[in-house]
Design a protein around this motif. Structure first.
Motif, PDB file in Angstrom:
ATOM      1  N   VAL A 152      -5.168   2.058   0.027  1.00 22.05           N
ATOM      2  CA  VAL A 152      -5.809   0.751   0.194  1.00 22.05           C
ATOM      3  C   VAL A 152      -7.074   0.674  -0.662  1.00 22.05           C
ATOM      4  O   VAL A 152      -7.350  -0.355  -1.293  1.00 22.05           O
ATOM      5  CB  VAL A 152      -6.108   0.486   1.685  1.00 22.05           C
ATOM      6  CG1 VAL A 152      -6.896  -0.800   1.846  1.00 22.05           C
ATOM      7  CG2 VAL A 152      -4.806   0.405   2.476  1.00 22.05           C
TER       8      VAL A 152
ATOM      9  N   VAL B  43       0.929   4.868  -1.967  1.00 24.02           N
ATOM     10  CA  VAL B  43       0.977   6.156  -1.272  1.00 24.02           C
ATOM     11  C   VAL B  43       1.897   7.128  -2.022  1.00 24.02           C
ATOM     12  O   VAL B  43       1.626   8.326  -2.084  1.00 24.02           O
ATOM     13  CB  VAL B  43       1.440   5.983   0.189  1.00 24.02           C
ATOM     14  CG1 VAL B  43       1.768   7.333   0.821  1.00 24.02           C
ATOM     15  CG2 VAL B  43       0.367   5.273   1.004  1.00 24.02           C
ATOM     16  N   ILE B  44       2.958   6.593  -2.622  1.00 26.50           N
ATOM     17  CA  ILE B  44       3.901   7.470  -3.350  1.00 26.50           C
ATOM     18  C   ILE B  44       3.166   8.294  -4.424  1.00 26.50           C
ATOM     19  O   ILE B  44       3.225   9.519  -4.385  1.00 26.50           O
ATOM     20  CB  ILE B  44       5.052   6.648  -3.973  1.00 26.50           C
ATOM     21  CG1 ILE B  44       5.860   5.923  -2.885  1.00 26.50           C
ATOM     22  CG2 ILE B  44       5.960   7.508  -4.835  1.00 26.50           C
ATOM     23  CD1 ILE B  44       6.828   6.792  -2.124  1.00 26.50           C
TER      24      ILE B  44
ATOM     25  N   ASP C 263      -7.066  10.766   4.037  1.00 28.35           N
ATOM     26  CA  ASP C 263      -5.932  10.005   4.577  1.00 28.35           C
ATOM     27  C   ASP C 263      -5.271   9.218   3.449  1.00 28.35           C
ATOM     28  O   ASP C 263      -5.914   8.428   2.764  1.00 28.35           O
ATOM     29  CB  ASP C 263      -6.423   9.051   5.670  1.00 28.35           C
ATOM     30  CG  ASP C 263      -5.284   8.240   6.236  1.00 28.35           C
ATOM     31  OD1 ASP C 263      -4.421   8.832   6.895  1.00 28.35           O
ATOM     32  OD2 ASP C 263      -5.244   7.021   5.987  1.00 28.35           O
ATOM     33  N   ARG C 264      -3.965   9.432   3.260  1.00 28.15           N
ATOM     34  CA  ARG C 264      -3.293   8.856   2.091  1.00 28.15           C
ATOM     35  C   ARG C 264      -3.167   7.339   2.181  1.00 28.15           C
ATOM     36  O   ARG C 264      -3.292   6.648   1.175  1.00 28.15           O
ATOM     37  CB  ARG C 264      -1.925   9.509   1.907  1.00 28.15           C
ATOM     38  CG  ARG C 264      -2.034  10.926   1.383  1.00 28.15           C
ATOM     39  CD  ARG C 264      -0.682  11.445   0.927  1.00 28.15           C
ATOM     40  NE  ARG C 264       0.120  11.896   2.031  1.00 28.15           N
ATOM     41  CZ  ARG C 264       0.146  13.160   2.461  1.00 28.15           C
ATOM     42  NH1 ARG C 264      -0.595  14.073   1.871  1.00 28.15           N
ATOM     43  NH2 ARG C 264       0.900  13.512   3.463  1.00 28.15           N
ATOM     44  N   ASP C 265      -2.925   6.818   3.386  1.00 27.86           N
ATOM     45  CA  ASP C 265      -2.832   5.356   3.527  1.00 27.86           C
ATOM     46  C   ASP C 265      -4.160   4.704   3.143  1.00 27.86           C
ATOM     47  O   ASP C 265      -4.207   3.708   2.430  1.00 27.86           O
ATOM     48  CB  ASP C 265      -2.476   4.988   4.977  1.00 27.86           C
ATOM     49  CG  ASP C 265      -1.025   5.319   5.301  1.00 27.86           C
ATOM     50  OD1 ASP C 265      -0.315   5.765   4.387  1.00 27.86           O
ATOM     51  OD2 ASP C 265      -0.624   5.149   6.462  1.00 27.86           O
ATOM     52  N   GLU C 266      -5.246   5.330   3.642  1.00 25.56           N
ATOM     53  CA  GLU C 266      -6.581   4.812   3.360  1.00 25.56           C
ATOM     54  C   GLU C 266      -6.869   4.853   1.859  1.00 25.56           C
ATOM     55  O   GLU C 266      -7.371   3.895   1.283  1.00 25.56           O
ATOM     56  CB  GLU C 266      -7.602   5.673   4.097  1.00 25.56           C
ATOM     57  CG  GLU C 266      -8.838   4.928   4.476  1.00 25.56           C
ATOM     58  CD  GLU C 266      -8.919   4.798   5.984  1.00 25.56           C
ATOM     59  OE1 GLU C 266      -9.894   5.302   6.515  1.00 25.56           O
ATOM     60  OE2 GLU C 266      -8.014   4.230   6.602  1.00 25.56           O
TER      61      GLU C 266
ATOM     62  N   TYR D 296       0.829  -1.210   0.000  1.00 23.83           N
ATOM     63  CA  TYR D 296       0.000   0.000   0.000  1.00 23.83           C
ATOM     64  C   TYR D 296       0.860   1.256   0.000  1.00 23.83           C
ATOM     65  O   TYR D 296       0.460   2.276  -0.568  1.00 23.83           O
ATOM     66  CB  TYR D 296      -0.992  -0.011   1.172  1.00 23.83           C
ATOM     67  CG  TYR D 296      -0.427   0.358   2.526  1.00 23.83           C
ATOM     68  CD1 TYR D 296       0.263  -0.580   3.284  1.00 23.83           C
ATOM     69  CD2 TYR D 296      -0.583   1.637   3.046  1.00 23.83           C
ATOM     70  CE1 TYR D 296       0.787  -0.248   4.515  1.00 23.83           C
ATOM     71  CE2 TYR D 296      -0.059   1.981   4.278  1.00 23.83           C
ATOM     72  CZ  TYR D 296       0.624   1.031   5.007  1.00 23.83           C
ATOM     73  OH  TYR D 296       1.169   1.366   6.218  1.00 23.83           O
ATOM     74  N   LYS D 297       2.075   1.172   0.589  1.00 24.11           N
ATOM     75  CA  LYS D 297       2.961   2.338   0.557  1.00 24.11           C
ATOM     76  C   LYS D 297       3.432   2.617  -0.874  1.00 24.11           C
ATOM     77  O   LYS D 297       3.746   3.755  -1.223  1.00 24.11           O
ATOM     78  CB  LYS D 297       4.175   2.122   1.467  1.00 24.11           C
ATOM     79  CG  LYS D 297       3.848   2.194   2.953  1.00 24.11           C
ATOM     80  CD  LYS D 297       3.603   3.631   3.403  1.00 24.11           C
ATOM     81  CE  LYS D 297       3.463   3.723   4.919  1.00 24.11           C
ATOM     82  NZ  LYS D 297       2.934   5.059   5.329  1.00 24.11           N
TER      83      LYS D 297
ATOM     84  N   TYR E 253      -0.454  -5.194   2.960  1.00 26.39           N
ATOM     85  CA  TYR E 253       0.518  -4.836   3.991  1.00 26.39           C
ATOM     86  C   TYR E 253       1.808  -5.640   3.874  1.00 26.39           C
ATOM     87  O   TYR E 253       2.738  -5.456   4.637  1.00 26.39           O
ATOM     88  CB  TYR E 253      -0.119  -4.985   5.379  1.00 26.39           C
ATOM     89  CG  TYR E 253      -1.397  -4.204   5.459  1.00 26.39           C
ATOM     90  CD1 TYR E 253      -1.360  -2.811   5.555  1.00 26.39           C
ATOM     91  CD2 TYR E 253      -2.629  -4.829   5.350  1.00 26.39           C
ATOM     92  CE1 TYR E 253      -2.522  -2.068   5.561  1.00 26.39           C
ATOM     93  CE2 TYR E 253      -3.801  -4.089   5.359  1.00 26.39           C
ATOM     94  CZ  TYR E 253      -3.739  -2.716   5.462  1.00 26.39           C
ATOM     95  OH  TYR E 253      -4.879  -1.972   5.450  1.00 26.39           O
TER      96      TYR E 253
ATOM     97  N   TYR F 193       0.727  10.749  -2.997  1.00 22.89           N
ATOM     98  CA  TYR F 193       1.391  11.893  -2.363  1.00 22.89           C
ATOM     99  C   TYR F 193       2.033  12.813  -3.412  1.00 22.89           C
ATOM    100  O   TYR F 193       2.518  13.884  -3.083  1.00 22.89           O
ATOM    101  CB  TYR F 193       2.462  11.358  -1.399  1.00 22.89           C
ATOM    102  CG  TYR F 193       3.290  12.403  -0.692  1.00 22.89           C
ATOM    103  CD1 TYR F 193       2.706  13.313   0.185  1.00 22.89           C
ATOM    104  CD2 TYR F 193       4.667  12.484  -0.897  1.00 22.89           C
ATOM    105  CE1 TYR F 193       3.467  14.262   0.832  1.00 22.89           C
ATOM    106  CE2 TYR F 193       5.434  13.433  -0.252  1.00 22.89           C
ATOM    107  CZ  TYR F 193       4.829  14.322   0.613  1.00 22.89           C
ATOM    108  OH  TYR F 193       5.578  15.274   1.250  1.00 22.89           O
TER     109      TYR F 193
END
Lengths: 347, 256
Positions: free
Chosen positions: B129, B105-106, B123-126, B101-102, B145, B109
């Motif tokens: 996902v 995120v890149i 929320d970027r993590d959310e 998921y990260k 994850y 972001y």
């Protein structure tokens, strides 16, 4: 090994709790909290209380402490560069630039350390970023080779042109008030850097650093200017190293070609590798091991380089995660012996 | 978005020479908003180079690329993204050491997404996902994850797609998205591609899996030795005997 009849094996339990959820709250017991917080609190407290011991520890150990913190600052800088995939073999570049800028500001502009140290930190880092900017496209060993050569280049430049005092250096600079201030200043800087870098790398901004290290093209495809990200990383990493240079300049009231000495490159690199790169605490731990050791071996002269090389060799091969990660991992695990259940078929 | 009829992407006389070899030789085409174009051709015919030229990863030796009426020939890749062009890679290029998921995120972001989707993403993590769920990662599974280096190939290709979508692009360029995916994985992706088309996104797909490709695109361009040798609807192109022969060496049936 085990007694016949009751065979046992070792079972390992991890203490670390890995949860990612917005709905679950974990209420830790006081004991668990202490388990997590005590090592950090004790280390920080020890660092902050050390200068108060004053003359009781003697000037030798005070000097060792200051040198340790200086190397820790350079090693922290190395670690941030490594997080974006830039392996530096020339931390003395940042150290020397910070040192000479501080020397020039104090000697020619008459600014005291109160102004010259912060200004040299910023200007030194900015200068280093400008120097390295055209070289950021280089990867891996090529970037390393260039960083190795640059401090030598600056050294010879000063020697041959006689600029900034040439081989004589710049002396008679304003000293720092006293030893206690010196220790507090450099310790606070190292703690602040370690804390700030750890926070930084945990943000999405820091995530991009790691992404650049992993795969530049994908970072471009995600819409980032990789060159700019790297330049920002270099500037941030250069700050503590330039500070260290400026600090040492005022401490010795002198700056000379030795500011670009290779020892300011090899010691931080070894400290980061021995302590454990990537954690920002490992390099500090590594400095605490290497600097006192190096001081103790001062009489052996350049034979010390052999020691650094041996340690680098042993740790890159034997314990690549470094001392800090290894100890932290073991600290978070316990092991107990449990009886092995007999398999039904008796094997 | 460009006016109706105005091309979103206009490629004219594009050429890339690697030494004496012309990897892409005088290729021209238009893409209007909402179009879906498939680029086909044998291995080494210049398909991936064409994508690299349009997205700025490789600079052309001749020719022009226009996007939204603006000349973007030889633009820096991150600027192309900023204008609304997102691409995937033929060889999946995840950030192997980061959790899946990260990886998303890149791009979430990235400057482009923060400008366009900031409020929507929250929320970027959310958001990351959710994007993974959109491309077929199972809901509430532990897979997002894991480290990206542990993902099987089919998931990696879908991760590539999720990273494209995170950029809220106007033009989505997919380099062999289907290769290495199972039939059921492709069947899971097709409705998403149709949804993207319905939402007005423009698609450019390089693909070897023709049967699946033709369910998404409405026109096809064929390259051979870097040259455009055929263009038209899938039925038209595959009806050309020389095309079927050059590309496949045999007949191919097209689902109407």
């Amino acid at each position: 090994m085990s007694s016949p009849g009751r065979a046992t094996r070792r079972e390992r339990i991890d203490r670390g709790i890995k949860v990612r959820s917005d709905e679950i709250f974990v209420l830790a017991s006081a004991r668990d909290l202490a388990w997590v917080l005590l090592p950090r609190a004790l280390a920080v407290a020890a660092l902050l209380l050390f200068p108060l011991l004053g003359a009781r520890v003697g000037p030798y150990w005070q000097t060792v402490m200051i040198n340790t913190m200086v190397i820790a600052l350079l090693a922290l800088s190395w670690d941030l560069l490594a997080s974006v995939g830039l392996i530096s073999l020339g931390q003395s570049l940042f150290f020397g630039l910070g040192g000479y800028v501080a020397g020039a500001l104090d000697s020619f502009a008459g600014l005291g350390p109160l102004w010259s140290i912060p200004l040299a930190t910023l200007l030194g880092a900015a200068l280093a970023t400008l120097v390295l900017y055209p070289l950021l496209r280089l990867r891996g060993v090529y970037f390393g080779l260039i960083t190795f050569a640059l401090p030598l280049l600056f050294m010879r430049l000063i020697e041959t042109t006689g600029a900034l005092g040439g081989t004589e250096g710049v002396s008679g600079l304003t000293p720092l008030p006293n030893r206690t201030v010196e220790i507090y200043l450099v310790t606070a800087a190292a703690l602040l850097t370690a804390f700030a870098f750890r926070r930084l790398i945990a943000t999405d901004y820091g995530l991009v650093f790691h992404a650049v290290r992993d795969n530049e093209r994908s970072v471009m495809a995600a819409g980032f200017d990789v060159q700019r990200v790297k330049a920002q990383a270099v500037f941030l990493a250069a700050l503590p190293a330039a500070f260290a240079g400026a600090f040492v300049t005022h401490r010795y009231q002198f700056v000379g070609m030795t500011a670009f000495a290779m020892e300011y490159s090899t010691l931080p690199l070894t400290a980061a590798v021995v302590g454990g790169p990537g954690s920002f605490l490992g390099p500090v731990v590594g400095s605490f091991i290497l600097v006192p050791l190096s001081e103790a071996m001062r009489e052996f002269g350049s034979l010390r380089v052999v020691l650094y090389s041996l340690m680098l060799l042993v740790f890159t091969v034997g314990l690549p995660e470094g001392i800090f990660r290894f100890v932290a991992r073991k600290y978070g695990q316990f092991e107990r012996r449990v009886a092995i259940e007999e398999a039904p078929d008796g094997r | 978005m460009a006016a109706e009829g105005e091309p979103l992407l206009r490629v004219r006389g594009l050429e890339k020479a690697f030494g004496k070899v012309l990897a892409v030789n005088d290729v021209s085409f238009d893409l209007r908003p909402g179009d879906a174009l498939g680029v086909i051709g044998p291995n080494g015919s210049g398909k991936s180079t064409l994508i690299n030229l349009v997205t700025g990863f490789v600079k052309p030796t001749a020719g022009t690329v226009e996007f939204k009426g603006k000349d973007i020939t030889g633009i820096a890749p991150h600027r192309a993204v900023g204008l609304g062009i997102a691409r995937s890679f033929q060889m999946a290029r995840p950030f192997y050491n980061l959790p899946v998921y990260k990886n998303v995120v890149i791009p979430v972001y990235s400057p482009r997404s923060r400008k366009h989707m900031g409020a929507e993403f929250g929320d970027r993590d959310e958001a990351a996902v959710h994007l993974l769920e959109d491309v077929g990662f199972e809901r509430d599974s532990p897979v997002p994850y894991k480290k990206a280096g542990e993902l099987p190939h089919g998931y990696l290709k879908r991760l590539e797609l999720a990273r494209c979508l995170a950029l809220d692009p106007d033009l989505i360029i997919l380099d062999e998205l289907f290769s290495g995916m199972s039939m059921s994985e492709i069947a899971g992706i097709l409705p998403l591609l149709e949804k993207l088309r319905a939402a007005g996104k423009t698609l450019l797909m390089v693909e070897h899996r023709l049967r699946e490709l033709f369910r998404v695109v409405d026109s096809v361009l064929m390259l051979q030795f870097g040259r455009k040798v055929a263009a038209g609807t899938p039925q038209e192109v595959m009806a050309m005997p020389e095309v079927a022969e050059a590309y496949l060496g045999a007949e191919v049936k097209v689902d109407a």
